[in-house]
Design an enzyme around this catalytic site. Structure first.
Site, PDB file in Angstrom:
ATOM      1  N   GLU A  97       0.731  -1.185   0.204  1.00 52.65           N
ATOM      2  CA  GLU A  97      -0.021   0.010   0.041  1.00 52.65           C
ATOM      3  C   GLU A  97       1.085   1.116   0.006  1.00 52.65           C
ATOM      4  OE1 GLU A  97      -3.171   0.429  -0.338  1.00 52.65           O
ATOM      5  OE2 GLU A  97      -3.661  -1.649  -0.504  1.00 52.65           O
ATOM      6  N   GLU A 146       8.110 -21.757   7.911  1.00 52.88           N
ATOM      7  CA  GLU A 146       8.282 -20.976   8.668  1.00 52.88           C
ATOM      8  C   GLU A 146       9.311 -21.816   9.766  1.00 52.88           C
ATOM      9  OE1 GLU A 146       5.119 -21.221  12.060  1.00 52.88           O
ATOM     10  OE2 GLU A 146       4.001 -20.978  10.143  1.00 52.88           O
TER      11      GLU A 146
END
Length: 301
Positions: free
Chosen positions: A84, A115
């Site tokens: 954004e 992960e």
């Protein structure tokens, strides 16, 4: 490997033991009430958030970049904030980046085991040629994700500023951060689902970090996003409205000036407020390091 049972984010919520028996109205009311704890938790870590913002501003002012590193929900929240920044503040795509465990494929589909690999965090940062000028924010609600820990360890070795964002006290990743933000939101109504309160708190904190940093870097005049990238009809209309609000000119005048500046809102505002040419406005903005208010003051002097 740290035991998950020790984490507050894995505890049972005392008010949701019968979640599966509750009505829809009861569930959404409980969720809403539980979410009220988020701002209270964030309020307790505002000093650490301020320190993090200062570190980010320093890095971006001096040729550095901001990296978010996370797995699963944490990584996706970092990505959401990063992507954004270009449309909102006209920043280069590489200035704020998100690195996810499992790479870009992990945006849509969980990459099992990624992960848990402590080395992969280092590998991803090395791919981006991390330098001492950069800042790395490791995001993990549990505070123990090996991928994130590995990234922070490597960043410290390189000399980059490191920040951790977790939702458990005395988290593992905090030990590898120059600035540790531990926003304790407590147990989730759906046990262990940190995409709820913890993730919401983290998103709010990332909002604070990038928005405040961009304000201080001159991307905002008053409370207007004067570096908006007017890449479509909606954003071009927003650009015109911003120019109107900042200068008091008509819609038609704002449109005319923006066409002259190729829809660079800052330039249009400085031209109008200082009554100068495009070239003079560019000079004033360059001299003021992109701060509209300072550019206008320079003309007065």
């Amino acid at each position: 490997m740290e035991r998950m049972t020790k984490l507050t984010t894995e505890d049972y919520h005392p008010d949701s033991e019968n979640l599966d028996l509750m009505s829809i109205a009861e569930i959404v009311q409980l969720m809403n009430e539980d979410d009220l704890k988020i701002p209270q938790a964030i309020a307790k870590v505002l000093p650490e958030i301020e320190q993090a913002i200062e570190a980010v501003i320093h890095a971006l002012k001096n040729g550095g970049r901001l990296f978010y590193v996370g797995a699963g929900t944490s990584g996706r929240i970092g990505l959401l904030d990063a992507v954004e920044c270009p449309p909102t503040f006209s920043t280069p795509p590489k200035l704020v980046q998100a690195l996810l465990a499992g790479g870009s494929d992990a945006v849509m589909v969980a990459i099992e085991g990624a992960e848990d690999n402590c080395t992969l965090g280092k590998v991803e940062l090395k791919k981006q040629q991390l330098s001492a000028q950069d800042v790395v924010i490791g995001i993990a609600a549990s505070g123990r994700t090996p991928f994130v820990k590995g990234a922070l360890v490597y960043a410290q070795q390189i000399g980059a500023q490191t920040i951790s964002l977790a939702s458990n006290p005395q988290s593992v990743i905090s030990a590898y951060a120059d600035i540790a933000i531990e926003v304790i939101t407590g147990p989730e109504i759906l046990t262990g689902s940190t995409r709820l309160k913890a993730a919401t708190a983290h998103k709010q904190i990332l909002n604070m970090i990038t928005t405040t940093s961009m304000v201080k870097l001159g991307k905002v005049y008053k409370n207007l996003m004067v570096d908006v990238h007017a890449s479509n009809f909606k954003l071009r209309e927003r650009a015109k409205k911003i120019v109107c609000e900042a200068t008091g000119v008509s819609y038609e005048k704002a449109e005319n000036i923006l066409e002259q500046t190729n829809f660079q809102v800052k330039l249009a505002i400085v031209m109008l407020l200082t009554k100068t040419t495009l070239n003079e406005a560019e000079r004033l903005l360059a001299q003021s390091e992109g701060h509209v208010r300072t550019a206008v003051e320079l003309k007065k002097d």
